[in-house]
Scaffold this motif. Structure first.
Motif, mmCIF file in Angstrom:
data_model
loop_
_atom_site.group_PDB
_atom_site.id
_atom_site.type_symbol
_atom_site.label_atom_id
_atom_site.label_comp_id
_atom_site.label_asym_id
_atom_site.label_seq_id
_atom_site.Cartn_x
_atom_site.Cartn_y
_atom_site.Cartn_z
ATOM 1 N N TYR A 36 0.873 -1.176 -0.159
ATOM 2 C CA TYR A 36 0.036 -0.172 0.036
ATOM 3 C C TYR A 36 0.858 1.331 -0.119
ATOM 4 O O TYR A 36 1.784 1.361 0.987
ATOM 5 N N ILE A 37 0.699 2.117 -1.176
ATOM 6 C CA ILE A 37 1.467 3.365 -1.186
ATOM 7 C C ILE A 37 0.660 4.669 -1.132
ATOM 8 O O ILE A 37 -0.476 4.444 -1.723
ATOM 9 N N ASP A 38 1.033 5.599 -0.303
ATOM 10 C CA ASP A 38 0.085 6.566 0.078
ATOM 11 C C ASP A 38 0.741 7.855 0.401
ATOM 12 O O ASP A 38 1.794 7.692 1.130
ATOM 13 N N PRO A 39 0.430 9.019 -0.209
ATOM 14 C CA PRO A 39 1.069 10.205 -0.006
ATOM 15 C C PRO A 39 1.550 10.339 1.548
ATOM 16 O O PRO A 39 2.356 11.206 1.688
ATOM 17 N N HIS A 40 0.620 9.948 2.442
ATOM 18 C CA HIS A 40 0.886 10.409 3.693
ATOM 19 C C HIS A 40 1.637 9.444 4.384
ATOM 20 O O HIS A 40 1.890 9.537 5.760
ATOM 21 N N SER A 41 2.088 8.443 3.902
ATOM 22 C CA SER A 41 2.875 7.206 4.596
ATOM 23 C C SER A 41 4.418 7.424 4.222
ATOM 24 O O SER A 41 4.641 7.672 2.805
ATOM 25 N N GLU A 42 5.343 7.330 5.169
ATOM 26 C CA GLU A 42 6.803 7.841 4.685
ATOM 27 C C GLU A 42 7.335 6.649 3.609
ATOM 28 O O GLU A 42 8.082 6.785 2.891
ATOM 29 N N LYS A 43 6.746 5.414 4.021
ATOM 30 C CA LYS A 43 7.455 4.312 2.957
ATOM 31 C C LYS A 43 6.084 3.429 2.779
ATOM 32 O O LYS A 43 5.065 3.670 3.284
ATOM 33 N N PRO A 44 6.230 2.644 1.602
ATOM 34 C CA PRO A 44 5.184 1.519 1.444
ATOM 35 C C PRO A 44 4.723 0.757 2.568
ATOM 36 O O PRO A 44 5.768 0.237 3.469
ATOM 37 N N VAL A 45 3.499 0.641 2.829
ATOM 38 C CA VAL A 45 3.139 -0.497 3.745
ATOM 39 C C VAL A 45 3.243 -1.791 3.181
ATOM 40 O O VAL A 45 2.526 -2.069 2.113
ATOM 41 N N GLN A 46 3.537 -2.796 3.814
ATOM 42 C CA GLN A 46 3.839 -4.131 3.241
ATOM 43 C C GLN A 46 3.285 -5.234 3.873
ATOM 44 O O GLN A 46 3.429 -5.430 5.168
ATOM 45 N N GLY A 47 2.311 -6.055 3.329
ATOM 46 C CA GLY A 47 1.700 -7.240 3.941
ATOM 47 C C GLY A 47 0.325 -6.898 4.585
ATOM 48 O O GLY A 47 -0.108 -5.616 5.050
ATOM 49 N N GLN A 48 -0.531 -7.883 4.769
ATOM 50 C CA GLN A 48 -1.883 -7.756 5.387
ATOM 51 C C GLN A 48 -1.904 -7.170 6.714
ATOM 52 O O GLN A 48 -2.662 -6.317 7.116
ATOM 53 N N ALA A 49 -0.901 -7.727 7.396
ATOM 54 C CA ALA A 49 -0.874 -7.273 8.980
ATOM 55 C C ALA A 49 -0.536 -6.003 9.109
ATOM 56 O O ALA A 49 -1.412 -5.149 9.633
#
Length: 120
Positions: free
Chosen positions: A40-53
């Protein structure tokens, strides 16, 4: 023949995951709508969120800090294993923020890579 959800089912579960305050329900909805290795890549997140958890945790943090309701606006558009769909966040006072999600899907119509763009 194995059950294969359609895109509308996947997107509906994904939206519900953003809107629930129940951690068990959120986990079930993320598990059903996103592939195990989802990114998951979002402009408000410093880095990609990886994995379901990690995605479920990110959603929980969003609900806790922001609490706006998430919904899709209009019909999704896509081809091959790609989809794009407009979304909307609405706060308790009715203030709205719109954006666009572009995603890649696996063979089970689960989200593999999600990229969000925020309008304005």
């Amino acid at each position: 023949m194995a059950f294969r959800p359609d895109l509308d089912t996947t997107l509906g579960r994904y939206a519900q995951a953003w809107n629930t305050d129940d951690p068990d329900a959120r986990w079930s909805l993320v598990h059903a709508s996103a592939a195990p290795g989802v990114v998951y890549i979002d402009p408000h997140s410093e880095k990609p969120v990886q994995g379901q958890a990690a995605l479920a945790s990110f959603m929980a943090l969003f609900r806790e800090q922001v609490g706006w309701a998430f919904s899709f606006v209009g019909a999704p558009d896509g081809h091959h294993d790609r989809v794009r769909v407009r979304w909307r966040l609405t706060d308790a006072g009715g203030i709205e923020t719109d954006g666009l999600m572009v995603a890649t899907l696996d063979r089970e119509a689960r989200l593999v890579e999600i990229i969000d763009f925020v309008d304005g």
